[in-house]
Design a protein around this motif. Structure first.
Motif, PDB file in Angstrom:
ATOM      1  N   LYS A   1      15.518  12.456  52.574  1.00 46.08           N
ATOM      2  CA  LYS A   1      16.297  12.522  53.884  1.00 46.08           C
ATOM      3  C   LYS A   1      15.884  13.966  54.427  1.00 46.08           C
ATOM      4  CE  LYS A   1      20.266   9.560  53.253  1.00 46.08           C
ATOM      5  NZ  LYS A   1      21.738   9.388  52.993  1.00 46.08           N
ATOM      6  N   THR A   2      15.315  14.762  53.761  1.00 44.68           N
ATOM      7  CA  THR A   2      14.886  16.012  53.994  1.00 44.68           C
ATOM      8  C   THR A   2      13.395  16.342  54.368  1.00 44.68           C
ATOM      9  OG1 THR A   2      14.828  17.073  52.180  1.00 44.68           O
ATOM     10  CG2 THR A   2      16.856  17.169  53.208  1.00 44.68           C
ATOM     11  N   LEU A   3      12.783  17.058  55.037  1.00 42.83           N
ATOM     12  CA  LEU A   3      11.377  17.070  55.185  1.00 42.83           C
ATOM     13  C   LEU A   3      10.691  17.858  53.749  1.00 42.83           C
ATOM     14  CD1 LEU A   3       8.652  17.145  56.924  1.00 42.83           C
ATOM     15  CD2 LEU A   3       9.328  19.665  57.543  1.00 42.83           C
ATOM     16  N   ILE A   4      11.309  18.566  53.160  1.00 44.07           N
ATOM     17  CA  ILE A   4      10.680  19.192  52.050  1.00 44.07           C
ATOM     18  C   ILE A   4      10.879  18.045  50.824  1.00 44.07           C
ATOM     19  CG2 ILE A   4      13.080  20.250  51.240  1.00 44.07           C
ATOM     20  CD1 ILE A   4      11.240  22.532  49.883  1.00 44.07           C
ATOM     21  N   GLY A   5      11.885  17.356  50.790  1.00 42.84           N
ATOM     22  CA  GLY A   5      12.003  16.205  50.037  1.00 42.84           C
ATOM     23  C   GLY A   5      11.033  15.230  50.063  1.00 42.84           C
ATOM     24  N   ARG A   6      10.535  14.523  51.396  1.00 43.29           N
ATOM     25  CA  ARG A   6       9.670  13.850  51.513  1.00 43.29           C
ATOM     26  C   ARG A   6       8.201  14.415  51.047  1.00 43.29           C
ATOM     27  NH1 ARG A   6      12.596  13.173  56.242  1.00 43.29           N
ATOM     28  NH2 ARG A   6      10.986  14.488  57.493  1.00 43.29           N
ATOM     29  N   LYS A   7       7.857  15.630  51.155  1.00 38.53           N
ATOM     30  CA  LYS A   7       6.746  16.246  51.000  1.00 38.53           C
ATOM     31  C   LYS A   7       6.531  16.452  49.312  1.00 38.53           C
ATOM     32  CE  LYS A   7       5.984  19.251  54.955  1.00 38.53           C
ATOM     33  NZ  LYS A   7       5.507  20.557  55.424  1.00 38.53           N
ATOM     34  N   ILE A   8       7.784  16.702  48.515  1.00 38.43           N
ATOM     35  CA  ILE A   8       7.788  16.685  47.350  1.00 38.43           C
ATOM     36  C   ILE A   8       7.360  15.224  46.656  1.00 38.43           C
ATOM     37  CG2 ILE A   8       9.188  17.162  45.171  1.00 38.43           C
ATOM     38  CD1 ILE A   8      10.386  19.391  46.783  1.00 38.43           C
ATOM     39  N   VAL A   9       8.113  14.442  47.223  1.00 39.93           N
ATOM     40  CA  VAL A   9       7.970  12.983  46.831  1.00 39.93           C
ATOM     41  C   VAL A   9       6.551  12.386  47.125  1.00 39.93           C
ATOM     42  CG1 VAL A   9       8.954  10.629  47.153  1.00 39.93           C
ATOM     43  CG2 VAL A   9      10.540  12.317  46.964  1.00 39.93           C
ATOM     44  N   SER A  10       6.281  12.703  48.130  1.00 41.24           N
ATOM     45  CA  SER A  10       4.578  12.335  48.333  1.00 41.24           C
ATOM     46  C   SER A  10       3.610  12.937  47.525  1.00 41.24           C
ATOM     47  CB  SER A  10       4.471  12.706  49.875  1.00 41.24           C
ATOM     48  OG  SER A  10       3.085  12.352  50.271  1.00 41.24           O
ATOM     49  N   PHE A  11       3.830  14.126  47.325  1.00 41.03           N
ATOM     50  CA  PHE A  11       3.024  14.908  46.245  1.00 41.03           C
ATOM     51  C   PHE A  11       2.836  14.306  44.956  1.00 41.03           C
ATOM     52  CE2 PHE A  11       2.493  17.941  42.630  1.00 41.03           C
ATOM     53  CZ  PHE A  11       1.086  18.430  42.911  1.00 41.03           C
ATOM     54  N   PHE A  12       4.208  13.805  44.538  1.00 42.29           N
ATOM     55  CA  PHE A  12       4.154  13.344  43.074  1.00 42.29           C
ATOM     56  C   PHE A  12       3.847  12.132  43.133  1.00 42.29           C
ATOM     57  CE2 PHE A  12       7.085  16.881  42.089  1.00 42.29           C
ATOM     58  CZ  PHE A  12       6.700  17.338  40.813  1.00 42.29           C
ATOM     59  N   LEU A  13       3.870  11.212  43.911  1.00 42.57           N
ATOM     60  CA  LEU A  13       3.481   9.829  43.998  1.00 42.57           C
ATOM     61  C   LEU A  13       2.024   9.708  44.075  1.00 42.57           C
ATOM     62  CD1 LEU A  13       5.941   8.037  46.799  1.00 42.57           C
ATOM     63  CD2 LEU A  13       5.967   7.861  44.168  1.00 42.57           C
ATOM     64  N   ARG A  14       1.451  10.593  44.948  1.00 45.97           N
ATOM     65  CA  ARG A  14       0.027  10.673  45.074  1.00 45.97           C
ATOM     66  C   ARG A  14      -0.504  11.152  43.557  1.00 45.97           C
ATOM     67  NH1 ARG A  14      -2.117  11.483  50.516  1.00 45.97           N
ATOM     68  NH2 ARG A  14      -0.633  11.024  51.736  1.00 45.97           N
TER      69      ARG A  14
ATOM     70  N   LEU B   1      16.073   3.923  43.263  1.00 46.87           N
ATOM     71  CA  LEU B   1      15.699   3.887  44.993  1.00 46.87           C
ATOM     72  C   LEU B   1      16.866   4.792  45.849  1.00 46.87           C
ATOM     73  CD1 LEU B   1      13.544   2.919  46.541  1.00 46.87           C
ATOM     74  CD2 LEU B   1      14.899   0.769  47.115  1.00 46.87           C
ATOM     75  N   LYS B   2      18.236   4.482  45.378  1.00 48.42           N
ATOM     76  CA  LYS B   2      19.117   5.414  46.114  1.00 48.42           C
ATOM     77  C   LYS B   2      18.729   6.674  45.855  1.00 48.42           C
ATOM     78  CE  LYS B   2      22.796   1.797  45.745  1.00 48.42           C
ATOM     79  NZ  LYS B   2      23.926   1.362  44.817  1.00 48.42           N
ATOM     80  N   MET B   3      18.676   7.224  44.661  1.00 50.29           N
ATOM     81  CA  MET B   3      18.434   8.808  44.518  1.00 50.29           C
ATOM     82  C   MET B   3      16.847   9.125  45.323  1.00 50.29           C
ATOM     83  SD  MET B   3      19.090   9.573  40.494  1.00 50.29           S
ATOM     84  CE  MET B   3      18.092   8.215  39.940  1.00 50.29           C
ATOM     85  N   LEU B   4      15.894   8.231  45.366  1.00 52.43           N
ATOM     86  CA  LEU B   4      14.682   8.584  46.101  1.00 52.43           C
ATOM     87  C   LEU B   4      15.033   8.722  47.458  1.00 52.43           C
ATOM     88  CD1 LEU B   4      11.712   8.891  45.905  1.00 52.43           C
ATOM     89  CD2 LEU B   4      11.416   6.543  46.266  1.00 52.43           C
ATOM     90  N   SER B   5      15.961   7.612  48.014  1.00 46.48           N
ATOM     91  CA  SER B   5      16.319   7.599  49.433  1.00 46.48           C
ATOM     92  C   SER B   5      17.018   8.797  49.930  1.00 46.48           C
ATOM     93  CB  SER B   5      17.231   6.473  49.920  1.00 46.48           C
ATOM     94  OG  SER B   5      16.667   5.336  49.677  1.00 46.48           O
ATOM     95  N   GLU B   6      17.637   9.518  49.174  1.00 44.16           N
ATOM     96  CA  GLU B   6      18.607  10.629  49.374  1.00 44.16           C
ATOM     97  C   GLU B   6      17.576  11.844  49.341  1.00 44.16           C
ATOM     98  OE1 GLU B   6      21.746  11.584  49.796  1.00 44.16           O
ATOM     99  OE2 GLU B   6      21.915   9.619  50.228  1.00 44.16           O
ATOM    100  N   ILE B   7      16.631  12.101  48.399  1.00 40.66           N
ATOM    101  CA  ILE B   7      15.623  13.143  48.286  1.00 40.66           C
ATOM    102  C   ILE B   7      14.760  13.162  49.865  1.00 40.66           C
ATOM    103  CG2 ILE B   7      13.604  13.697  47.169  1.00 40.66           C
ATOM    104  CD1 ILE B   7      14.761  12.961  44.748  1.00 40.66           C
TER     105      ILE B   7
END
Length: 283
Positions: free
Chosen positions: A254-267, A246-252
């Motif tokens: 923190k940036t807009l592109i990071g949130r988009k990447i995480v959202s894409f993979f979670l979906r 979760l700590k690594m996920l929180s770091e990712i």
């Protein structure tokens, strides 16, 4: 009248009895009354007690009805202002334990110290709280090996409940402190050792504790059950929040592109592996 009575109960535990007696009778401060209640032991305990007759103010070896019947015999035989129950197998931390701490034993109904806990590969100090609360006593108790009780408190509340096999001392403490508002103080020092081979450690006594709580504090029981369930659930969530994943996920994120990447993979993961549809989860 002696200021302090030390009471030791014993049944067929000669090795533990010798350890306890030696820690008591060799104290540098000796202005106390010492009482031993033996339950009619057949292992040589009675002969050992008799050999220590000069160091013991009162003793008896006869059949009894269990731990708390023996402790109640000790209370009735005692003449001290305060009582300390140091049962066979327990011992005072060193030979100056009473000399260092006896001046603290005054003014309150209950004076309790921290206790040294020892067992097979185990050794630690159990710290007692400064403020005694119902939530603490709900699951915990005071160590009788390091707790001095004013004798008049037994006369006010009653002696130990002999119908309970293990936790009658806990029952006495919770009723004295919560129902009768007995006065108390904590001393930040260790005075005795409790060994993890006694009956109170080895046996399950949760049923007896529940019976007492339902009898005297039924209006609080359901609330505290819910409180502790919520506390455990919160602790499990906190443990998850502290994971490296979760700590690594929180770091990712923190940036807009990071949130988009995480959202894409979670979906993508939900669509592939979840039995629920994505829109049902998002709704």
């Amino acid at each position: 009248m002696p200021r302090l009575s030390i009471i030791t109960i014993n049944y067929n535990n000669l090795d533990g009895l010798e350890r306890t007696v030696e820690s008591v009778v060799n104290q540098t401060w000796r202005e106390f009354e010492y009482i031993i209640i033996d339950g009619g032991s057949t292992d040589g305990s009675a002969a050992y007690i008799e050999s220590q007759n000069d160091n013991i103010d009162y003793w008896v070896s006869e059949p009894d009805k269990g731990i708390y019947n023996a402790m109640n015999k000790g209370i009735k035989a005692s003449t001290g202002d305060y009582l300390l129950f140091l049962n066979s197998g327990d011992d005072l931390i060193d030979l100056k334990a009473l000399e260092r701490n006896i001046n603290y034993v005054e003014g309150k109904d209950i004076i309790y110290f921290d206790i040294n806990v020892a067992g097979d590969g185990i050794h630690y100090v159990k710290k007692c709280p400064e403020i005694m609360t119902f939530s603490y006593l709900y699951y915990e108790t005071l160590p009788h090996q390091s707790t001095f009780i004013r004798k008049t408190l037994f006369e006010k509340i009653g002696y130990y409940d002999e119908n309970i096999k293990i936790v009658s001392d806990w029952k006495f403490f919770i009723i004295a402190l919560i129902k009768y508002n007995a006065t108390y103080k904590h001393i930040d020092a260790v005075i005795a050792t409790f060994y993890l081979d006694g009956i109170s450690y080895l046996e399950d006594y949760s049923y007896d504790r529940r019976q007492v709580l339902n009898e005297y504090f039924s209006e609080y029981v359901s609330d505290y059950d819910e409180l502790f369930r919520n506390r455990k659930e919160l602790e499990s969530h906190q443990n998850y929040l502290n994971t490296n994943r979760l700590k690594m996920l929180s770091e990712i994120e923190k940036t807009l592109i990071g949130r988009k990447i995480v959202s894409f993979f979670l979906r993508l993961i939900i669509v592939i592996f979840s039995k629920k549809k994505l829109k049902d989860i998002l709704d």
